[in-house]
Design a protein around this motif. Structure first.
Motif, PDB file in Angstrom:
ATOM      1  N   GLU A 167     -52.200 -47.272  -4.760  1.00 22.99           N
ATOM      2  CA  GLU A 167     -52.427 -48.492  -3.995  1.00 22.99           C
ATOM      3  C   GLU A 167     -51.346 -49.529  -4.289  1.00 22.99           C
ATOM      4  OE1 GLU A 167     -55.030 -49.125  -1.693  1.00 22.99           O
ATOM      5  OE2 GLU A 167     -55.087 -46.932  -1.901  1.00 22.99           O
ATOM      6  N   LYS A 168     -50.883 -49.539  -5.553  1.00 22.70           N
ATOM      7  CA  LYS A 168     -49.862 -50.509  -5.948  1.00 22.70           C
ATOM      8  C   LYS A 168     -49.202 -50.031  -7.228  1.00 22.70           C
ATOM      9  CE  LYS A 168     -49.274 -55.397  -7.208  1.00 22.70           C
ATOM     10  NZ  LYS A 168     -49.996 -56.690  -7.436  1.00 22.70           N
ATOM     11  N   LEU A 230     -60.471 -52.292 -14.541  1.00 22.44           N
ATOM     12  CA  LEU A 230     -60.606 -52.634 -13.124  1.00 22.44           C
ATOM     13  C   LEU A 230     -59.827 -53.899 -12.821  1.00 22.44           C
ATOM     14  CD1 LEU A 230     -64.446 -52.021 -12.671  1.00 22.44           C
ATOM     15  CD2 LEU A 230     -62.574 -50.488 -12.051  1.00 22.44           C
ATOM     16  N   VAL A 231     -59.312 -53.996 -11.607  1.00 16.00           N
ATOM     17  CA  VAL A 231     -58.642 -55.196 -11.129  1.00 16.00           C
ATOM     18  C   VAL A 231     -58.953 -55.317  -9.643  1.00 16.00           C
ATOM     19  CG1 VAL A 231     -56.491 -53.867 -10.882  1.00 16.00           C
ATOM     20  CG2 VAL A 231     -56.427 -56.375 -10.775  1.00 16.00           C
ATOM     21  N   ASP A 232     -59.709 -56.364  -9.292  1.00 12.56           N
ATOM     22  CA  ASP A 232     -60.185 -56.529  -7.913  1.00 12.56           C
ATOM     23  C   ASP A 232     -60.908 -55.253  -7.476  1.00 12.56           C
ATOM     24  OD1 ASP A 232     -59.099 -59.110  -7.803  1.00 12.56           O
ATOM     25  OD2 ASP A 232     -57.139 -58.323  -7.216  1.00 12.56           O
ATOM     26  N   LYS A 233     -60.455 -54.619  -6.371  1.00 10.54           N
ATOM     27  CA  LYS A 233     -61.097 -53.399  -5.885  1.00 10.54           C
ATOM     28  C   LYS A 233     -60.350 -52.154  -6.336  1.00 10.54           C
ATOM     29  CE  LYS A 233     -63.090 -55.538  -1.760  1.00 10.54           C
ATOM     30  NZ  LYS A 233     -63.192 -55.477  -0.274  1.00 10.54           N
ATOM     31  N   ASN A 234     -59.438 -52.334  -7.298  1.00 11.95           N
ATOM     32  CA  ASN A 234     -58.643 -51.218  -7.789  1.00 11.95           C
ATOM     33  C   ASN A 234     -58.880 -51.001  -9.279  1.00 11.95           C
ATOM     34  OD1 ASN A 234     -57.528 -50.903  -5.236  1.00 11.95           O
ATOM     35  ND2 ASN A 234     -55.747 -52.176  -5.697  1.00 11.95           N
ATOM     36  N   GLN A 247     -51.934 -48.731  -9.589  1.00 10.13           N
ATOM     37  CA  GLN A 247     -53.324 -49.007  -9.250  1.00 10.13           C
ATOM     38  C   GLN A 247     -53.817 -47.987  -8.237  1.00 10.13           C
ATOM     39  OE1 GLN A 247     -54.036 -53.031  -8.011  1.00 10.13           O
ATOM     40  NE2 GLN A 247     -52.934 -53.929  -9.736  1.00 10.13           N
ATOM     41  N   LYS A 249     -57.669 -46.883  -6.014  1.00  9.84           N
ATOM     42  CA  LYS A 249     -58.947 -47.449  -5.590  1.00  9.84           C
ATOM     43  C   LYS A 249     -60.005 -47.232  -6.671  1.00  9.84           C
ATOM     44  CE  LYS A 249     -58.300 -47.034  -0.591  1.00  9.84           C
ATOM     45  NZ  LYS A 249     -58.776 -46.393   0.665  1.00  9.84           N
TER      46      LYS A 249
END
Length: 455
Positions: A167-168, A230-234, A247, A249
């Motif tokens: 994702e990132k 975890l970080v936000d939704k990732n 990152q 999901k």
């Protein structure tokens, strides 16, 4: 297409199309010699980039890249390393070479396909291992138990693993793993997959294709994915040995660690109902044996007669799709009456050398169900108790008028009298106890009702 990999500063799959595009643009790079140009103009006293290309013969070509040519769009000063001559090429390298490493990294995380995997180990909310036999069957081991795994569910899990994408991109290097909850022992999930030993090894992008084709099969290797904070939704993640943090999901924390029992093969027995040719049921001191002929069932023991085909088909169909509800230990197995079974069901199946053997335990609390399991398996299921009762397989048909015949006489005998009716010239008449006319509709209904009499 070509398969490119990044080996420095991190290890992993590259976006092959992007690397190939860059490499192709350099294959026929031509330029014009530039003379009397000062080093501070060319920038080649301290090159902005050094580009090394290795050809299919293993020969390296190194190009030093300087500054853009003043007042000329899309032109750059370059020089072969070790040479004196400066060239001007019609190429702006900045668009490609200013990109961070992450731009060249493939967003595909796992460098394997699900059918290349021969095993997996999950450490997270629970711990279990999956192993693939040479036959292609999967087994699962967890909490001291071991059994057959559902191949379809295992394939779905491995597809999710090999299909993971970034994702990132976060960082390069392994020195900050602890900051992301990725140091060993601190992860939320560790998923290790084992590749088959006969899979060909991935070759560095600089190695000749012909050489790769002659390489011996590599030994079994593993791919380990670690998922941390975890970080936000990732969630932060890394793959062992590749040095990058990225990152993914956060939902994969659920996707990649289903409960072990959900991965077990819940089929109590494996067979096709249409292929069952003989059934033996022993329960409550009674035993019946049923045999199929011309798509109909016949009882051969304890008597030779027609059987209740519908009841036999219903039982066989239920057993075909029977799924285990639990995989109990010996203590719980005794509670189901299955350490000393009360009965057995044996199915003889076309094409199978050994019959399917099932053990019948005690009834449920309501008495409506009875517990049942494979003689060689641990999974316990439940089935309607009535479907296993030997009496249910006896034919319920007491009498049936032969096809194509017409009822012409009805006789009812009782201790105190006899009733006799006959059909003559299409009309019913009473002969006993007296000769008399009768209601034709009433007698016709009686005759029709007696054409097929069931218990």
């Amino acid at each position: 297409g070509e398969d490119w990999r990044i080996v420095q500063p991190v290890r992993g799959k590259a976006e092959s199309w992007r690397v190939s595009s860059l490499a192709d643009s350099l294959k026929d790079l031509q330029g014009e010699a530039a003379s009397d140009v000062a080093a501070d103009v060319t920038g080649l006293d301290k090159p902005r980039w050094t580009l090394t290309l290795a050809d299919d013969k293993g020969v390296s070509h190194v190009l030093e890249i300087g500054l853009p040519r003043p007042l000329e769009s899309g032109q750059t000063y370059v020089r072969p390393k070790g040479g004196q001559q400066v060239f001007v090429v019609k190429r702006d390298f900045g668009a490609d070479l200013r990109k961070p490493v992450s731009e060249y990294c493939s967003k595909s995380i796992i460098d394997a396909k699900s059918d290349q995997l021969a095993g997996a180990k999950v450490i997270g909310k629970a711990t279990y291992e999956l192993s693939k036999a040479t036959s292609g069957d999967w087994s699962i081991a967890y909490e001291g138990q071991q059994g057959k795994a559902d191949a379809g569910k295992v394939r779905s899990l491995l597809d999710k693993f090999t299909g993971l994408t970034v994702e990132k991109f976060v960082s390069d290097g392994e020195n900050a793993l602890s900051a992301y909850g990725l140091s060993k022992g601190k992860e939320r999930l560790v998923f290790t997959a084992e590749l088959k030993s006969d899979e060909p090894a991935s070759q560095p992008a600089t190695q000749a294709a012909t050489q790769a084709a002659t390489q011996p099969a590599k030994p079994a290797r593993t791919i380990t994915l670690r998922v941390g904070n975890l970080v936000d939704k990732n969630a932060f993640a890394t793959v062992d040995g590749e040095g990058s943090v990225f990152q993914v999901k956060a939902t994969l924390l659920e996707d990649l660690q289903p409960k072990a029992v959900e991965l077990r093969d819940k089929a109590v027995a494996t067979f096709a109902a249409d292929d069952v040719e003989r059934v033996e049921v022993t329960l409550g001191g009674q035993a019946v044996e049923l045999k199929k002929a011309n798509f109909q069932w016949r009882m051969v023991k304890p008597i030779d007669s027609f059987a209740n085909s519908q009841a036999v088909r219903s039982l066989v169909s239920d057993l075909e799709g029977l799924e285990a509800q639990e995989f109990p230990d010996q203590v719980k197995l005794a509670a189901y009456g299955l350490t000393k079974p009360a009965g057995t069901v044996v199915l003889h199946v076309k094409g199978k050398s050994e019959p399917v053997r099932l053990e019948v335990g005690s009834r449920s609390g309501s008495g409506e169900l009875v517990y049942i399991k494979s003689a060689g398996g641990p999974g316990v299921a439940a089935i309607e108790a009535g479907k296993l009762q030997p009496a249910s397989f006896y034919d319920t048909l007491l009498a049936q008028k032969p096809a194509g015949t017409v009822v012409e006489k009805l006789t009812l005998k009782r201790p105190d009298a006899a009733l006799e009716l006959v059909r003559a010239e299409g009309k019913w008449k009473m002969l006993q106890p007296v000769q008399a006319e009768v209601d034709q509709a009433v007698v016709e209904r009686l005759a029709m009702g007696l054409e097929r009499v069931k218990a």
